[in-house]
Design a protein around this motif. Structure first.
Motif, PDB file in Angstrom:
ATOM      1  N   LEU A   1     -50.398  24.862 -27.756  1.00 44.69           N
ATOM      2  CA  LEU A   1     -50.589  24.024 -26.651  1.00 44.69           C
ATOM      3  C   LEU A   1     -51.701  24.219 -25.584  1.00 44.69           C
ATOM      4  CD1 LEU A   1     -46.594  24.345 -25.751  1.00 44.69           C
ATOM      5  CD2 LEU A   1     -47.741  22.615 -27.155  1.00 44.69           C
ATOM      6  N   GLY A   2     -52.436  25.093 -25.956  1.00 43.70           N
ATOM      7  CA  GLY A   2     -53.569  25.021 -25.064  1.00 43.70           C
ATOM      8  C   GLY A   2     -53.622  26.312 -23.917  1.00 43.70           C
TER       9      GLY A   2
ATOM     10  N   LEU B   1     -37.719  26.916 -31.545  1.00 46.65           N
ATOM     11  CA  LEU B   1     -37.844  25.943 -30.668  1.00 46.65           C
ATOM     12  C   LEU B   1     -39.118  25.324 -30.907  1.00 46.65           C
ATOM     13  CD1 LEU B   1     -36.715  25.123 -27.797  1.00 46.65           C
ATOM     14  CD2 LEU B   1     -38.437  26.697 -26.716  1.00 46.65           C
ATOM     15  N   PRO B   2     -39.406  24.134 -30.953  1.00 51.98           N
ATOM     16  CA  PRO B   2     -40.491  23.443 -31.116  1.00 51.98           C
ATOM     17  C   PRO B   2     -41.368  23.421 -29.924  1.00 51.98           C
ATOM     18  CG  PRO B   2     -38.583  21.844 -31.593  1.00 51.98           C
ATOM     19  CD  PRO B   2     -38.080  23.209 -30.968  1.00 51.98           C
ATOM     20  N   GLY B   3     -42.825  23.607 -30.492  1.00 56.62           N
ATOM     21  CA  GLY B   3     -43.774  23.539 -29.367  1.00 56.62           C
ATOM     22  C   GLY B   3     -43.732  22.126 -28.587  1.00 56.62           C
ATOM     23  N   ALA B   4     -43.408  21.067 -29.325  1.00 58.68           N
ATOM     24  CA  ALA B   4     -43.676  19.788 -28.771  1.00 58.68           C
ATOM     25  C   ALA B   4     -42.519  19.795 -27.534  1.00 58.68           C
ATOM     26  CB  ALA B   4     -43.090  18.705 -29.636  1.00 58.68           C
ATOM     27  N   PHE B   5     -41.343  20.462 -27.763  1.00 62.21           N
ATOM     28  CA  PHE B   5     -40.439  20.432 -26.513  1.00 62.21           C
ATOM     29  C   PHE B   5     -41.212  21.228 -25.263  1.00 62.21           C
ATOM     30  CE2 PHE B   5     -37.330  22.813 -23.908  1.00 62.21           C
ATOM     31  CZ  PHE B   5     -36.821  21.639 -23.331  1.00 62.21           C
ATOM     32  N   LEU B   6     -42.018  22.384 -25.708  1.00 62.69           N
ATOM     33  CA  LEU B   6     -42.380  22.895 -24.413  1.00 62.69           C
ATOM     34  C   LEU B   6     -43.441  22.300 -23.779  1.00 62.69           C
ATOM     35  CD1 LEU B   6     -42.818  26.480 -26.197  1.00 62.69           C
ATOM     36  CD2 LEU B   6     -40.948  25.968 -24.321  1.00 62.69           C
ATOM     37  N   ARG B   7     -44.300  21.254 -24.724  1.00 61.45           N
ATOM     38  CA  ARG B   7     -45.101  20.264 -23.969  1.00 61.45           C
ATOM     39  C   ARG B   7     -44.481  19.655 -23.048  1.00 61.45           C
ATOM     40  NH1 ARG B   7     -46.993  18.540 -28.348  1.00 61.45           N
ATOM     41  NH2 ARG B   7     -48.855  19.890 -28.792  1.00 61.45           N
TER      42      ARG B   7
ATOM     43  N   ARG C   1     -43.082  17.601 -17.914  1.00 60.08           N
ATOM     44  CA  ARG C   1     -41.868  17.058 -16.707  1.00 60.08           C
ATOM     45  C   ARG C   1     -41.972  17.852 -15.332  1.00 60.08           C
ATOM     46  NH1 ARG C   1     -35.958  15.168 -17.695  1.00 60.08           N
ATOM     47  NH2 ARG C   1     -34.913  15.773 -15.784  1.00 60.08           N
ATOM     48  N   ALA C   2     -42.276  19.272 -15.580  1.00 62.10           N
ATOM     49  CA  ALA C   2     -42.420  20.077 -14.450  1.00 62.10           C
ATOM     50  C   ALA C   2     -43.582  19.718 -13.561  1.00 62.10           C
ATOM     51  CB  ALA C   2     -42.582  21.586 -14.909  1.00 62.10           C
TER      52      ALA C   2
ATOM     53  N   SER D   1     -37.940  28.010 -19.218  1.00 61.79           N
ATOM     54  CA  SER D   1     -37.843  27.241 -18.023  1.00 61.79           C
ATOM     55  C   SER D   1     -39.399  27.101 -17.405  1.00 61.79           C
ATOM     56  CB  SER D   1     -36.849  27.811 -16.971  1.00 61.79           C
ATOM     57  OG  SER D   1     -35.489  27.554 -17.586  1.00 61.79           O
ATOM     58  N   VAL D   2     -39.624  26.359 -16.611  1.00 52.23           N
ATOM     59  CA  VAL D   2     -40.845  26.326 -15.697  1.00 52.23           C
ATOM     60  C   VAL D   2     -40.493  26.750 -14.194  1.00 52.23           C
ATOM     61  CG1 VAL D   2     -42.628  24.932 -14.903  1.00 52.23           C
ATOM     62  CG2 VAL D   2     -41.884  24.543 -17.271  1.00 52.23           C
ATOM     63  N   TYR D   3     -41.164  27.901 -13.624  1.00 54.09           N
ATOM     64  CA  TYR D   3     -40.949  27.999 -12.275  1.00 54.09           C
ATOM     65  C   TYR D   3     -41.963  27.915 -11.606  1.00 54.09           C
ATOM     66  CZ  TYR D   3     -36.404  30.032 -14.144  1.00 54.09           C
ATOM     67  OH  TYR D   3     -35.538  30.005 -15.015  1.00 54.09           O
ATOM     68  N   ARG D   4     -42.044  27.638 -10.311  1.00 56.42           N
ATOM     69  CA  ARG D   4     -43.249  27.638  -9.501  1.00 56.42           C
ATOM     70  C   ARG D   4     -43.181  28.651  -8.697  1.00 56.42           C
ATOM     71  NH1 ARG D   4     -45.127  22.326  -8.925  1.00 56.42           N
ATOM     72  NH2 ARG D   4     -46.445  23.123  -6.905  1.00 56.42           N
ATOM     73  N   ARG D   5     -44.249  29.527  -8.154  1.00 58.82           N
ATOM     74  CA  ARG D   5     -44.477  30.467  -7.361  1.00 58.82           C
ATOM     75  C   ARG D   5     -43.895  30.512  -6.076  1.00 58.82           C
ATOM     76  NH1 ARG D   5     -48.826  32.694  -5.685  1.00 58.82           N
ATOM     77  NH2 ARG D   5     -48.454  34.776  -6.178  1.00 58.82           N
TER      78      ARG D   5
END
Length: 218
Positions: A39-40, A98-104, A109-110, A131-135
């Motif tokens: 995903l880079g 878990l597919p990488g496409a879902f993580l992308r 979304r985040a 999940s995705v978390y902000r600092r």
């Protein structure tokens, strides 16, 4: 956005090191890191695992003095403290389906919502380790660890109360049903994406479900 693989547990139910457990000939830590690299990202590993430094840089827990009761919350807290980006994607080491496409899609979304926490749910169960978390959650998570409150979802919910905006907790299957064909991979049902590997029998089931795991991000 930075990305981290959570790999710090003792894998007691598995009876052996989960991160180095092989699924179809490849260790779980390698599969997880590969997903993020495709995903880079230049991912790092969060947890008490100096033995995994050959796979990627390791961010060590800051609190608890190595006390494994702190669990994955300590890894998330340490990763947020080490990150030089506001937005951070987390992937547990034991989700090979878990597919990488879902993580992308999750990362996009985040960034769109800018919620302090973006957390998927499956069958009514939150998935706070994927999940995705902000600092901005860091002070609250650090406080939870100091006070001995180690349950990730509870700590995140309480930390988010002091952050701006509301958490984004969404149902993966409901979103998948609303998306157009091709936006997410369709090789297997959504409920299988979050099948954790906790015991030896789980490994055999996953290998039968995905006998050709080679490039985990595809």
């Amino acid at each position: 956005m930075n990305a981290f693989v959570l790999a710090g547990g003792r894998s007691l139910r598995m009876g052996r090191d989960k991160a180095l457990l092989e699924v179809n000939g490849r260790p779980l830590i390698e599969l997880a890191l590969e997903k993020l690299r495709e995903l880079g990202f230049t991912p790092r590993i969060a947890g008490l695992r100096p033995d995994l430094e050959g796979f990627a840089p390791v961010v060590f827990d800051r609190q608890g003095g190595g006390d494994e009761r702190c669990g994955p919350l300590a890894g998330i807290e340490a990763a947020l403290a080490a990150s030089d980006e506001e937005v951070n994607l987390f992937l547990p080491v034991d989700l090979p389906l878990l597919p990488g496409a879902f993580l992308r899609w999750l990362a996009r979304r985040a960034e769109t919502t800018q919620a302090p926490a973006t957390i998927p749910t499956v069958n009514g169960r939150a998935q706070p380790l994927c999940s995705v978390y902000r600092r901005e959650l860091l002070p609250g998570l650090s406080e939870a660890l100091r006070e001995g409150r180690y349950r990730v979802m509870t700590a995140v919910e309480e930390a988010a109360q002091g952050a701006r905006g509301r958490m984004d907790v969404f149902d993966v299957e409901a979103v998948a049903a609303a998306l157009q064909a091709g936006e997410w991979p369709q090789e297997r049902p959504v409920y299988e994406w979050f099948r954790n590997l906790n015991a030896p029998d789980d490994v055999a089931a996953v290998e039968q479900t995905a006998p050709s795991i080679h490039h985990a991000g595809h």
